[in-house]
Scaffold this motif. Sequence first.
Motif, short mmCIF file in Angstrom:
data_model
loop_
_atom_site.label_atom_id
_atom_site.label_comp_id
_atom_site.label_asym_id
_atom_site.label_seq_id
_atom_site.Cartn_x
_atom_site.Cartn_y
_atom_site.Cartn_z
N GLY A 56 0.81 -1.21 0.00
CA GLY A 56 0.00 0.00 0.00
C GLY A 56 0.85 1.26 0.00
N PHE A 57 1.91 1.26 0.78
CA PHE A 57 2.82 2.40 0.84
C PHE A 57 3.43 2.67 -0.53
CE2 PHE A 57 6.98 4.27 1.59
CZ PHE A 57 6.68 5.31 2.45
N ILE A 58 3.85 1.60 -1.20
CA ILE A 58 4.47 1.74 -2.52
C ILE A 58 3.46 2.31 -3.51
CG2 ILE A 58 5.41 0.45 -4.49
CD1 ILE A 58 6.62 -1.48 -2.34
N LYS A 59 2.25 1.79 -3.50
CA LYS A 59 1.23 2.26 -4.44
C LYS A 59 0.90 3.74 -4.20
CE LYS A 59 -0.66 -0.12 -7.30
NZ LYS A 59 -0.26 -0.19 -8.71
N GLN A 60 0.83 4.16 -2.95
CA GLN A 60 0.56 5.57 -2.66
C GLN A 60 1.72 6.45 -3.13
OE1 GLN A 60 -0.51 6.17 1.43
NE2 GLN A 60 -2.52 5.23 1.16
#
Length: 71
Positions: A56-60
Motif C-alpha cells: 500500500g505504501f508503494i502504491k501511494q
Amino acid sequence: MASEYSLSVVLERIYENQQALEAAIMELTLVAEQQGFAIAGDNARTALDRIGENAGFIKQGLARLRTMEKD
C-alpha cells in the motif's frame, strides 16, 4: 505522460516484480508446509506479511509521483 524510464515507471516495474515474487513465495510456502516444514512456512509467511504491508505504501508513493510528473 511519463517517459519510458521515468522514476514512476521504473518503480511500477519494481512493484510488479515484487508482486510476482510474492506469488512465487506463497506457492513455495504452501509446498513447504505440505511437506512438514512448518518453521520455514512461518518464516516465509512473515516475509509475505512484510511484502503486503509495504504494498500500500508503494502504491501511494507511485500515485504521488505520477501526480508530480503531470504538473
